[in-house]
Design a protein around this motif. Structure first.
Motif, mmCIF file in Angstrom:
data_model
loop_
_atom_site.group_PDB
_atom_site.id
_atom_site.type_symbol
_atom_site.label_atom_id
_atom_site.label_comp_id
_atom_site.label_asym_id
_atom_site.label_seq_id
_atom_site.Cartn_x
_atom_site.Cartn_y
_atom_site.Cartn_z
ATOM 1 N N PRO A 36 0.807 -1.222 0.000
ATOM 2 C CA PRO A 36 0.000 0.000 0.000
ATOM 3 C C PRO A 36 0.841 1.273 0.000
ATOM 4 O O PRO A 36 1.913 1.330 0.590
ATOM 5 N N LEU A 37 0.345 2.270 -0.699
ATOM 6 C CA LEU A 37 0.939 3.609 -0.717
ATOM 7 C C LEU A 37 -0.191 4.621 -0.540
ATOM 8 O O LEU A 37 -1.326 4.359 -0.950
ATOM 9 N N LEU A 38 0.123 5.754 0.045
ATOM 10 C CA LEU A 38 -0.822 6.862 0.143
ATOM 11 C C LEU A 38 -0.246 8.028 -0.633
ATOM 12 O O LEU A 38 0.886 8.451 -0.372
ATOM 13 N N ASP A 39 -0.997 8.536 -1.590
ATOM 14 C CA ASP A 39 -0.547 9.661 -2.415
ATOM 15 C C ASP A 39 -1.279 10.923 -1.975
ATOM 16 O O ASP A 39 -2.487 11.047 -2.168
ATOM 17 N N LEU A 40 -0.537 11.855 -1.384
ATOM 18 C CA LEU A 40 -1.111 13.124 -0.914
ATOM 19 C C LEU A 40 -0.646 14.310 -1.752
ATOM 20 O O LEU A 40 -0.741 15.454 -1.318
ATOM 21 N N THR A 41 -0.146 14.055 -2.966
ATOM 22 C CA THR A 41 0.417 15.147 -3.761
ATOM 23 C C THR A 41 -0.618 16.198 -4.136
ATOM 24 O O THR A 41 -0.250 17.336 -4.401
ATOM 25 N N GLU A 42 -1.888 15.848 -4.154
ATOM 26 C CA GLU A 42 -2.928 16.810 -4.506
ATOM 27 C C GLU A 42 -3.840 17.099 -3.319
ATOM 28 O O GLU A 42 -5.020 17.389 -3.495
ATOM 29 N N SER A 43 -3.273 17.012 -2.108
ATOM 30 C CA SER A 43 -4.071 17.194 -0.902
ATOM 31 C C SER A 43 -3.557 18.344 -0.060
ATOM 32 O O SER A 43 -2.388 18.719 -0.127
ATOM 33 N N VAL A 71 3.471 9.257 -0.694
ATOM 34 C CA VAL A 71 4.092 9.966 -1.802
ATOM 35 C C VAL A 71 4.130 11.433 -1.429
ATOM 36 O O VAL A 71 3.159 11.987 -0.928
ATOM 37 N N GLN A 72 5.283 12.030 -1.639
ATOM 38 C CA GLN A 72 5.606 13.363 -1.145
ATOM 39 C C GLN A 72 4.474 14.348 -1.345
ATOM 40 O O GLN A 72 4.069 14.645 -2.454
ATOM 41 N N PRO A 73 4.017 14.862 -0.268
ATOM 42 C CA PRO A 73 2.968 15.875 -0.345
ATOM 43 C C PRO A 73 3.532 17.235 -0.704
ATOM 44 O O PRO A 73 4.742 17.414 -0.786
ATOM 45 N N ARG A 74 2.653 18.176 -0.897
ATOM 46 C CA ARG A 74 3.053 19.555 -1.161
ATOM 47 C C ARG A 74 3.893 20.060 0.008
ATOM 48 O O ARG A 74 3.802 19.536 1.113
ATOM 49 N N PRO A 75 4.692 21.091 -0.199
ATOM 50 C CA PRO A 75 5.589 21.548 0.871
ATOM 51 C C PRO A 75 4.895 21.825 2.202
ATOM 52 O O PRO A 75 5.394 21.419 3.248
ATOM 53 N N HIS A 76 3.744 22.491 2.190
ATOM 54 C CA HIS A 76 3.094 22.799 3.468
ATOM 55 C C HIS A 76 2.590 21.535 4.156
ATOM 56 O O HIS A 76 2.595 21.442 5.372
ATOM 57 N N VAL A 77 2.198 20.536 3.383
ATOM 58 C CA VAL A 77 1.755 19.270 3.975
ATOM 59 C C VAL A 77 2.965 18.499 4.493
ATOM 60 O O VAL A 77 2.941 17.940 5.587
ATOM 61 N N ARG A 78 4.048 18.501 3.734
ATOM 62 C CA ARG A 78 5.285 17.839 4.154
ATOM 63 C C ARG A 78 5.766 18.420 5.484
ATOM 64 O O ARG A 78 6.127 17.691 6.401
ATOM 65 N N GLU A 79 5.747 19.758 5.596
ATOM 66 C CA GLU A 79 6.179 20.411 6.831
ATOM 67 C C GLU A 79 5.258 20.041 7.997
ATOM 68 O O GLU A 79 5.731 19.825 9.115
ATOM 69 N N ALA A 93 6.565 18.095 11.291
ATOM 70 C CA ALA A 93 6.407 18.706 12.612
ATOM 71 C C ALA A 93 5.592 17.816 13.547
ATOM 72 O O ALA A 93 5.848 17.775 14.747
ATOM 73 N N ALA A 94 4.622 17.093 12.991
ATOM 74 C CA ALA A 94 3.769 16.229 13.813
ATOM 75 C C ALA A 94 4.531 15.008 14.316
ATOM 76 O O ALA A 94 4.215 14.476 15.378
ATOM 77 N N GLY A 95 5.535 14.565 13.561
ATOM 78 C CA GLY A 95 6.332 13.418 13.982
ATOM 79 C C GLY A 95 5.515 12.151 14.158
ATOM 80 O O GLY A 95 5.765 11.384 15.088
ATOM 81 N N LEU A 96 4.570 11.920 13.272
ATOM 82 C CA LEU A 96 3.731 10.722 13.374
ATOM 83 C C LEU A 96 4.569 9.463 13.167
ATOM 84 O O LEU A 96 5.312 9.360 12.194
ATOM 85 N N PRO A 97 4.461 8.502 14.071
ATOM 86 C CA PRO A 97 5.213 7.257 13.881
ATOM 87 C C PRO A 97 4.633 6.464 12.714
ATOM 88 O O PRO A 97 3.433 6.496 12.471
ATOM 89 N N GLY A 98 5.516 5.799 12.001
ATOM 90 C CA GLY A 98 5.072 4.911 10.944
ATOM 91 C C GLY A 98 4.900 5.539 9.590
ATOM 92 O O GLY A 98 4.527 4.862 8.649
ATOM 93 N N LEU A 99 5.169 6.833 9.445
ATOM 94 C CA LEU A 99 5.069 7.473 8.135
ATOM 95 C C LEU A 99 6.443 7.562 7.504
ATOM 96 O O LEU A 99 7.422 7.934 8.166
ATOM 97 N N CYS A 100 6.519 7.237 6.249
ATOM 98 C CA CYS A 100 7.756 7.346 5.494
ATOM 99 C C CYS A 100 7.417 8.111 4.219
ATOM 100 O O CYS A 100 6.721 7.593 3.348
ATOM 101 N N THR A 101 7.849 9.374 4.128
ATOM 102 C CA THR A 101 7.490 10.197 2.978
ATOM 103 C C THR A 101 8.531 10.084 1.882
ATOM 104 O O THR A 101 9.713 9.842 2.149
ATOM 105 N N HIS A 102 8.064 10.262 0.656
ATOM 106 C CA HIS A 102 8.918 10.142 -0.529
ATOM 107 C C HIS A 102 8.653 11.303 -1.472
ATOM 108 O O HIS A 102 7.528 11.792 -1.561
ATOM 109 N N ALA A 103 9.684 11.724 -2.198
ATOM 110 C CA ALA A 103 9.580 12.873 -3.096
ATOM 111 C C ALA A 103 8.616 12.618 -4.251
ATOM 112 O O ALA A 103 7.903 13.514 -4.671
ATOM 113 N N THR A 104 8.613 11.411 -4.777
ATOM 114 C CA THR A 104 7.776 11.090 -5.933
ATOM 115 C C THR A 104 7.277 9.659 -5.807
ATOM 116 O O THR A 104 7.766 8.891 -4.966
#
Length: 157
Positions: A69-76, A104-112, A116-127
């Motif tokens: 599974p992957l979660l794509d937040l690029t348009e969120s 999948v790497q979210p927009r900059p404000h979502v990435r930040e 900042a939230a430091g949620l365990p278990g999330l691994c973000t990627h640029a693309t």
């Protein structure tokens, strides 16, 4: 799972974009099937529960089918703390199992916000490509019998 309807949140002219969720499956040689939950629009207090439930179902379906599974937040856009909590539950469950939710790497404000939230278990990627490479790398990395799986990396900022 195909959810192409706007969330129950009210849609106002000039207001937040409605949340649309869609699952796409792709077969990758050497990896198997990858199931991508694509979220588009604004995640706010009105629809955060909808995202959380859809993500939990997505993860359970992928587990049953042996998919990655992957979660794509690029348009969120994550508009509030409820949006973070929508991700925290399903991601936390994976973290407790020694796995990570690849996002999948979210927009900059979502990435930040995620960093900042430091949620365990999330691994973000640029693309999507780098997320798929990480999944392929994890799938080909052998583990010794009796050893714990590699712990998820903290969100990259």
């Amino acid at each position: 799972m195909e959810i192409g309807q706007p969330s129950p949140a009210r849609v106002r002219p000039g207001g937040p974009a409605p949340l649309l969720l869609r699952t796409e499956r792709e077969h990758r040689t050497g990896l198997g099937t990858v199931s991508v939950l694509r979220a588009r629009g604004t995640v706010d207090a009105d629809n955060a529960g909808h995202l959380s439930a859809a993500l939990a179902v997505h993860l359970a379906d992928a587990e049953r089918a042996g998919e990655h599974p992957l979660l794509d937040l690029t348009e969120s856009y994550l508009a509030c703390a409820a949006a973070l909590r929508a991700l925290a539950g399903p991601a936390g469950a994976l973290a407790r199992a020694g796995r990570a939710l690849h996002v999948v790497q979210p927009r900059p404000h979502v990435r930040e916000t995620l960093a900042a939230a430091g949620l365990p278990g999330l691994c973000t990627h640029a693309t999507l490509t780098t997320a798929l490479r990480a999944l392929e790398s994890a799938a080909t990395t052998p583990t010794e019998p009796g050893t714990a799986p590699t712990q998820p990396r903290p969100p990259q900022g």
